[in-house]
Design an enzyme around this catalytic site. Structure first.
Site, PDB file in Angstrom:
ATOM      1  CB  SER A 189      -0.893  -0.001   1.231  1.00 38.13           C
ATOM      2  OG  SER A 189      -0.067   0.190   2.366  1.00 38.13           O
ATOM      3  CE  LYS A 190      -0.685   6.678  -4.046  1.00 35.13           C
ATOM      4  NZ  LYS A 190      -1.798   7.281  -4.662  1.00 35.13           N
ATOM      5  NE  ARG A 191      -2.806   3.359   4.992  1.00 30.65           N
ATOM      6  CZ  ARG A 191      -3.200   2.161   5.393  1.00 30.65           C
ATOM      7  NH1 ARG A 191      -2.756   1.660   6.516  1.00 30.65           N
ATOM      8  NH2 ARG A 191      -4.045   1.461   4.661  1.00 30.65           N
ATOM      9  N   GLY A 239       4.989   3.108   1.470  1.00 24.46           N
ATOM     10  CA  GLY A 239       6.032   3.464   0.495  1.00 24.46           C
ATOM     11  C   GLY A 239       5.407   3.773  -0.844  1.00 24.46           C
TER      12      GLY A 239
END
Ligand code: GLU
Length: 487
Positions: free
Chosen positions: A256-258, A260
Site C-alpha cells: 500500500s501507499k502508506r 512506500g
C-alpha cells in the site's frame, strides 16, 4: 483468425493516472512470456469505468511502459489488426455481444432502481446473508419487459449464473481452481449508461483479440469463474489463465501507499534505473531456481518461465531494489553513465552550466563507487559543479585551525609553481609544503579539502584537485581563506 498455437498476451490496465508497481509486474511477465515464445504483446486500455477516467492517463501509461523497456506490439497509437485497443471505442461490439446473450437467455434486463437495490442490500445485511441480486427481474414476462422498454425505464443487463454446483478452471500457477456457484452474483454486464462492465468487455476482447494466455494479478482470480461462464455462454474456447501472487509489504500486509511508493513514476522520479526496477520486479513472484539475482533484460527473457511463478505473496523489499540499482549502475560503462549524468544535469540547477565530456568523465571515475543513483553525483559532490557557497560548520570547527589561512597561502604558492599538474604533482607539492611548515600532511589535507569542497568527506583530495584543475583549486582556496572565520 490467428493460428491457435500462436501466443498472444495482453496487458489491460485501467487508466487511473499512474502505473502501479503491481501493474508493471503484470506487464513485465506478459512481455517476457511473449518475447520468450515469439508471441505478441498487446496493450489494451480498459477505460469503461467512466467515473475513474483521468485525463492524460493513457499517454502517461504508454510513456512509463516505454521508459521501463516494455514495448508493446499492438495497442493504442501503434494500432494493429485487432484495433481499436481502447475499450471506450468498442462500445458497439459489447452491445452486440450483450444482445447475443439476451437472445440465448444467458442474460436478462434488470430494471430495479438503485434505491430498491440498496434496500435489498440492507435487508440482506440485517439477516446476515451475503449481498446478492434477488433476481426479481429474471421473473419478468416478455410483455412487462416490453412495457418498460417502451416507457424508457433505465436498465442494466445481468448475466444469469447457471444452476451448477461449481465452476472450475485451470490456472498455470495455481492448478485446478474451483468456485461454488452460489457464491456468485448475477453480475451486471452492461450498465445503464450503455457502457459494459469490466467483466463483459474483458472477456469479449480477450476472445476477439485471440488472446491465448490471460496473465494477471491474483485480485482478478475471484472474477474468473464469471469469465469462464461467459466463455461458455458464448460458446468460446477458454484462454489459459495465470494469476500472479499478491504484492506484500514487509509486514505481509497488502502493498500500500502508506508504507512506500507504489507508482512506477515515483521510482522513476527518484532516479531508479529502469533496468534495476525491472530486475527487481521480475523477482516479485518469480525466481530462476538458481542463486543468480542480477539479470539483464535478455537473460530474463531467456530464463523466465510462467511455471516458476509462485502462489505465495511476494514481499516488496526496498533494500533489495536499492541494491539492484547500485549493481546495475556499477556495471554500466563510463559512456553510459556519462549520458545519464548529462540528462540528470539537464534537469538540475546546473542546467545552464556547460561541462566538458572530459571533465564529467573524470568526475565519474572519482565518484563511481560512491553512488547508488545518478543523482548522487550531483547531490553527494555538488562541488564538482559549483564552488562551495558555504562550509560545513562541524568540519570548520574540527579542521580549520587558527593558522589554516597561513598554511593554505603557502600551499597556494606551491601550487602556482606547477605546470599542467597531474594528481601526483599536487600530492608532492602538498608534502613539500607540510614539510616546510613542519606540520603533518593530514592537517594540510583537511584544511584544503574543506576549502575546495566545503565538506569533510568525498573522494581523495588529489583527485578533487586534479579534476577541478589548478586555477579553480587555487581560486577556491583563496576564497575560503577570505570567507572561513577561524573558531
Ligand atoms: N482492467 C483490469 C485492470 O485494471 C484488467 C484485469 C485483467 O487483466 O483482466 O487491471
Amino acid at each position: 483468425m490467428a493460428n491457435l498455437k500462436s501466443i498472444r498476451v495482453r496487458f489491460a490496465p485501467s487508466p487511473t493516472g499512474y502505473l502501479h508497481v503491481g501493474g508493471l509486474r503484470t506487464a513485465l511477465y506478459n512481455y517476457l512470456f511473449a518475447r520468450k515464445h515469439k508471441g505478441v504483446f498487446v496493450l489494451r486500455i480498459e477505460d469503461t469505468d467512466r467515473t475513474r477516467y483521468v485525463e492524460g492517463a493513457v499517454e502517461n501509461l504508454i510513456e512509463t511502459l516505454h521508459w521501463a523497456g516494455l514495448e508493446y506490439d499492438e495497442g493504442p497509437v501503434k494500432g494493429g489488426s485487432y484495433a481499436p485497443y481502447i475499450q471506450s471505442q468498442r462500445l458497439e461490439i459489447y452491445k452486440r455481444h450483450v444482445d447475443m446473450l439476451l437472445e440465448k437467455r444467458k442474460a436478462y434486463r434488470c430494471f430495479c432502481t438503485p434505491e430498491r437495490l440498496e434496500e435489498m442490500r440492507k435487508q440482506q445485511e440485517k439477516i446476515g446473508a451475503s449481498s446478492k441480486y434477488d433476481r426479481r427481474c429474471l421473473k419478468l414476462i416478455q410483455s412487462e419487459i416490453q412495457a418498460n422498454l417502451s416507457k424508457g425505464v433505465p436498465f442494466v443487463v445481468r448475466m444469469k449464473i447457471p444452476d451448477v454446483p461449481t465452476i472450475q478452471f485451470n490456472d498455470i500457477i495455481r492448478g485446478k481452481v474451483e468456485f461454488a456457484s452460489e457464491m456468485l452474483d448475477d453480475q451486471v454486464l452492461l450498465k445503464s449508461d450503455g457502457y459494459p462492465t469490466y467483466h463483459l468487455a474483458n472477456v469479449v476482447d480477450d476472445h476477439l483479440m485471440d488472446i491465448s494466455h490471460v496473465i494477471r494479478g491474483e485480485e482478478w482470480l475471484s472474477s474468473t469463474p464469471k469469465h469462464v461462464l461467459l466463455y461458455q455462454h458464448f460458446g468460446w474456447q477458454l484462454p489459459v489463465f495465470a494469476h500472479l501472487p499478491l504484492l506484500l509489504n514487509p509486514d505481509r500486509s497488502k502493498l500500500s501507499k502508506r508504507q512506500g511508493d507504489v507508482a512506477v513514476e515515483d521510482y522513476r522520479a527518484k532516479g531508479y534505473l529502469p533496468e534495476a526496477l525491472i530486475n527487481f520486479v521480475a523477482f516479485l513472484g518469480w525466481n530462476p531456481g538458481t542463486e543468480q539475482e542480477f539479470f539483464y533484460f535478455d537473460e530474463l527473457i531467456n530464463q523466465f518461465l510462467l511455471e516458476h511463478v509462485n502462489k505465495a505473496g511476494a514481499i516488496f523489499n526496498i533494500e533489495k531494489l536499492n541494491w539492484m540499482n547500485f549493481e546495475h549502475l556499477r556495471k554500466k560503462s563510463d559512456e553510459d553513465v556519462l549520458q545519464l549524468l548529462r540528462s540528470e544535469l539537464a534537469q538540475s540547477r546546473y542546467k545552464h552550466v556547460h561541462f566538458d565530456d572530459d571533465y564529467l568523465q573524470r568526475v565519474i571515475t572519482a565518484m563511481r563507487d560512491r553512488v547508488s543513483f545518478i543523482n548522487d553525483f550531483i547531490e553527494k559532490s555538488p562541488y564538482f559543479f559549483e564552488a562551495p557557497v558555504e562550509y560545513d560548520k562541524e568540519v570548520v570547527k574540527k579542521r580549520w585551525k587558527k593558522d589554516a589561512p597561513n598554511h593554505l597561502k603557502k600551499l597556494v604558492e606551491e601550487f602556482l609553481q606547477l605546470q599542467n599538474p597531474r594528481k601526483e604533482d599536487y600530492e608532492t607539492a602538498l608534502h613539500r609544503t607540510a614539510e616546510s611548515l613542519k606540520i603533518s600532511n593530514g592537517q594540510l589535507i583537511h584544511a584544503a579539502r574543506l576549502a575546495v569542497s566545503g565538506v569533510g568527506a568525498g573522494p581523495g583530495l588529489y583527485d578533487i584537485l586534479y579534476i577541478l584543475g589548478k586555477e579553480e583549486s587555487v581560486q577556491r582556496i583563496n576564497t575560503a581563506i577570505e570567507k572561513i572565520k577561524s573558531v
